[in-house]
Design a protein around this motif. Structure first.
Motif, PDB file in Angstrom:
ATOM      1  N   ARG A 138       0.828  -1.210   0.000  1.00 30.97           N
ATOM      2  CA  ARG A 138       0.000   0.000   0.000  1.00 30.97           C
ATOM      3  C   ARG A 138       0.864   1.262   0.000  1.00 30.97           C
ATOM      4  O   ARG A 138       0.553   2.246  -0.684  1.00 30.97           O
ATOM      5  CB  ARG A 138      -0.925  -0.010   1.218  1.00 30.97           C
ATOM      6  N   THR A 139       1.956   1.221   0.747  1.00 26.54           N
ATOM      7  CA  THR A 139       2.860   2.367   0.778  1.00 26.54           C
ATOM      8  C   THR A 139       3.464   2.618  -0.594  1.00 26.54           C
ATOM      9  O   THR A 139       3.564   3.773  -1.050  1.00 26.54           O
ATOM     10  CB  THR A 139       3.976   2.123   1.806  1.00 26.54           C
ATOM     11  N   MET A 140       3.861   1.551  -1.289  1.00 25.14           N
ATOM     12  CA  MET A 140       4.444   1.702  -2.625  1.00 25.14           C
ATOM     13  C   MET A 140       3.427   2.247  -3.613  1.00 25.14           C
ATOM     14  O   MET A 140       3.755   3.081  -4.463  1.00 25.14           O
ATOM     15  CB  MET A 140       4.992   0.363  -3.099  1.00 25.14           C
ATOM     16  N   VAL A 141       2.181   1.785  -3.516  1.00 23.28           N
ATOM     17  CA  VAL A 141       1.141   2.274  -4.428  1.00 23.28           C
ATOM     18  C   VAL A 141       0.907   3.760  -4.220  1.00 23.28           C
ATOM     19  O   VAL A 141       0.825   4.544  -5.180  1.00 23.28           O
ATOM     20  CB  VAL A 141      -0.163   1.468  -4.230  1.00 23.28           C
ATOM     21  N   HIS A 142       0.810   4.183  -2.968  1.00 20.80           N
ATOM     22  CA  HIS A 142       0.608   5.613  -2.697  1.00 20.80           C
ATOM     23  C   HIS A 142       1.827   6.443  -3.079  1.00 20.80           C
ATOM     24  O   HIS A 142       1.693   7.620  -3.435  1.00 20.80           O
ATOM     25  CB  HIS A 142       0.301   5.817  -1.208  1.00 20.80           C
ATOM     26  N   ALA A 143       3.019   5.844  -3.022  1.00 24.68           N
ATOM     27  CA  ALA A 143       4.230   6.596  -3.336  1.00 24.68           C
ATOM     28  C   ALA A 143       4.439   6.761  -4.837  1.00 24.68           C
ATOM     29  O   ALA A 143       4.946   7.801  -5.285  1.00 24.68           O
ATOM     30  CB  ALA A 143       5.446   5.901  -2.718  1.00 24.68           C
TER      31      ALA A 143
END
Length: 266
Positions: A59-64
């Protein structure tokens, strides 16, 4: 006898020499499959143990890496797919376990041989929708035909009755509306998945198709709403515009009983 023994050993040696490459290839293939199975099981265990951490990192990678609206769409799609797969496999595993136990009990009641083996085969193959019961019943039926034809006839009648109960009572009660597609599209998903990935495709084809089907339905509804028409192509009824609150500069209507302006409520 010595001459025959020597010629027999020579023939056996020649056969072994000629078939050695095939034997080594077969043994290598079996060993490779065993290693792949244990590697997959070990990887699955570690992934499940680290599930929360992996999901948080993804999820962090998608938002980043994506803009906010794309990131939200990707996460919503993944959540929708997860619900479809979880609902389908959870319900199917419970359904297959019930069918396996029911088959074992019925085989023991009717005195059919190899009841544990038959129950395991029928229960495992029942995970495959529509064709699974037949895929599991055919080899069991062939075994019983060679052992006891009368048991084979009893098993054929029994498996038909069990699958009717499963298809009309047990399956709908457990699965409910977890798939969300009609029987026609289930059949299409099984055929396409089986043609592409074999048995694995037949198992995962239904939830995968259900995911794409749901996304297409949402996209279609969005397109109709954007064009202002309904599913039949008729214009949608326009909603009444909301009443704007009055400000201090607007004139209030007069009360019928009193010739005084109505007080403004803030």
């Amino acid at each position: 006898m010595l001459d025959n023994y020597e010629s027999m050993m020579n023939s056996l040696t020649e056969v072994l020499k000629s078939s050695a490459p095939q034997i080594m290839a077969y043994v290598s293939g079996v060993a490779s499959n065993v290693v792949d199975i244990f590697t997959a099981l070990a990887s699955s265990v570690y992934m499940l143990a680290e599930k929360d951490k992996l999901l948080r990192q993804l999820r962090t990678m998608v938002h980043a890496f994506f803009p906010p609206y794309i990131a939200d769409t990707v996460l919503e799609t993944c959540s929708f797919a997860n619900n479809n797969f979880e609902g389908f496999f959870g319900g199917k595993i419970i359904d297959s376990a019930i069918i396996g136990v029911l088959t074992f009990v019925c085989c023991n009641i009717f005195g059919i041989e190899f009841a544990p083996l038959i129950a395991v085969v029928v229960g495992v193959t029942n995970i495959i929708p529509v064709f699974g019961p037949f895929i599991g019943a055919i080899p069991c039926l062939l075994i019983l035909v060679f052992v006891n034809p009368f048991d084979a006839l009893k098993f054929l009648i029994l498996i038909i009755a069990i699958q009717q109960v499963d298809g009309n009572i047990i399956g709908p009660k457990i699965l409910g509306k977890s798939i969300g597609v009609s029987a026609l599209w289930v059949l299409v998903a099984i055929v396409i998945g089986g043609d592409l990935l074999g048995v694995v495709g037949m198992v995962v084809g239904v939830p995968t198709f259900a995911t794409f089907y749901g996304l297409l339905r949402q996209f279609t509804a969005w397109c109709l709403e954007r064009r202002g028409i309904d599913a039949e192509g008729n214009p949608r009824a326009k909603q009444a515009e909301p009443v704007q609150p009055l400000n201090e500069n607007q004139v209030q209507p007069r009360n019928e009983t009193e010739n005084q302006p109505v007080a403004v409520q803030h």
